[in-house]
Design a protein around this motif. Structure first.
Motif, mmCIF file in Angstrom:
data_model
loop_
_atom_site.group_PDB
_atom_site.id
_atom_site.type_symbol
_atom_site.label_atom_id
_atom_site.label_comp_id
_atom_site.label_asym_id
_atom_site.label_seq_id
_atom_site.Cartn_x
_atom_site.Cartn_y
_atom_site.Cartn_z
ATOM 1 N N ASP A 1 0.830 -1.207 0.000
ATOM 2 C CA ASP A 1 0.000 0.000 0.000
ATOM 3 C C ASP A 1 0.868 1.263 0.000
ATOM 4 O O ASP A 1 0.511 2.274 -0.606
ATOM 5 N N HIS B 1 0.670 4.309 -2.669
ATOM 6 C CA HIS B 1 0.448 5.699 -2.253
ATOM 7 C C HIS B 1 1.521 6.618 -2.811
ATOM 8 O O HIS B 1 1.227 7.738 -3.249
ATOM 9 N N GLU C 1 0.733 7.389 -6.352
ATOM 10 C CA GLU C 1 -0.345 8.377 -6.454
ATOM 11 C C GLU C 1 0.181 9.786 -6.175
ATOM 12 O O GLU C 1 -0.216 10.755 -6.847
ATOM 13 N N ASP D 1 8.720 3.248 -3.813
ATOM 14 C CA ASP D 1 8.941 3.697 -2.441
ATOM 15 C C ASP D 1 10.361 3.384 -1.967
ATOM 16 O O ASP D 1 10.603 3.215 -0.771
ATOM 17 N N TYR E 1 3.595 13.834 5.239
ATOM 18 C CA TYR E 1 4.365 12.923 4.394
ATOM 19 C C TYR E 1 5.500 12.273 5.182
ATOM 20 O O TYR E 1 5.700 11.049 5.115
ATOM 21 N N ASP F 1 4.167 9.735 7.572
ATOM 22 C CA ASP F 1 3.561 8.567 6.924
ATOM 23 C C ASP F 1 4.572 7.664 6.220
ATOM 24 O O ASP F 1 4.356 6.452 6.127
ATOM 25 N N HIS F 2 5.666 8.247 5.715
ATOM 26 C CA HIS F 2 6.536 7.466 4.835
ATOM 27 C C HIS F 2 7.995 7.344 5.271
ATOM 28 O O HIS F 2 8.751 6.611 4.623
#
Length: 206
Positions: free
Chosen positions: A111, A115, A118, A136, A160, A163-164
């Motif tokens: 996922d 993301h 996107e 990623d 961001y 989240d990452h």
């Protein structure tokens, strides 16, 4: 140079350090170490000089660094470090997914990767061909952080990064467990410390 410029510079620099080294890159290693020292001081990030002051000794030794890169990230497959977010995330949080690996870690194109794809699409960014199967990858995520720092609000930047980029401490533990070459252990260590400070600063500001 203000703090924001130093942050952009560090994200960009660390992204470059995760790519296959070039002659120009190796020649600039002493300057990179000096830049880190200045930037960390300006940001108030307590990252020990001993963690990166030795980078300059690789200056001019391109073949040794290329060999270290290959052993760290390419070969042998069972002893390499894979700096890709999906590897460190549950593959999907979609409760309707019926594939066996749905709740497991260690697989590409989770996922998190979808993301990232996107996000790149939203900003009109293309994924380099060599990263098509791993959008990623940490070097891309660091470059995208620098991109957001120059163009987006502090709130969007913080979302961001939260989240990452909160998994790199685990990446460093794997770098230790796999005993990858020293230069890249140091690189991953410094990146993990930098991101820990970034995440802490975001938490304190929220």
């Amino acid at each position: 140079m203000d703090k924001q410029e130093y942050r952009v510079g560090l994200y960009t620099l660390f992204a470059e350090m995760l790519k296959e080294p070039t002659v120009e890159f190796v020649q600039e290693l002493p300057d990179m170490a000096q830049y880190c020292r200045e930037a960390f001081a300006a940001l108030g990030y307590n990252i020990p000089l001993a963690a990166y002051q030795g980078w300059g000794r690789w200056a001019g030794n391109i073949q040794a660094l290329k060999d270290a890169y290959l052993r760290a990230f390419i070969f042998p497959p069972d002893r390499r470090l894979v700096p890709v977010e999906s590897i460190y995330r549950q593959w999907t949080f979609d409760e309707t997914a019926e594939v066996p690996i749905a709740k497991e870690k260690g697989y590409l194109m989770s996922d998190a990767a979808l993301h990232m794809m996107e996000l790149y699409k939203q900003y009109g960014l293309e994924i380099p061909r060599e990263f098509q199967s791993m959008p990623d990858h940490l070097c891309l995520e660091l470059e995208f952080a620098a991109f957001l720092l120059e163009r987006e609000s502090a709130e969007r930047q913080a979302v961001y990064i939260r989240d990452h980029l909160d998994w790199v401490g685990d990446l460093y533990q794997d770098a230790l467990n796999l005993d990858i070459p020293q230069f890249y252990r140091e690189v991953v260590y410094v990146i993990s410390l930098f991101l820990a400070h970034e995440l802490q600063a975001i938490t304190e500001e929220s």
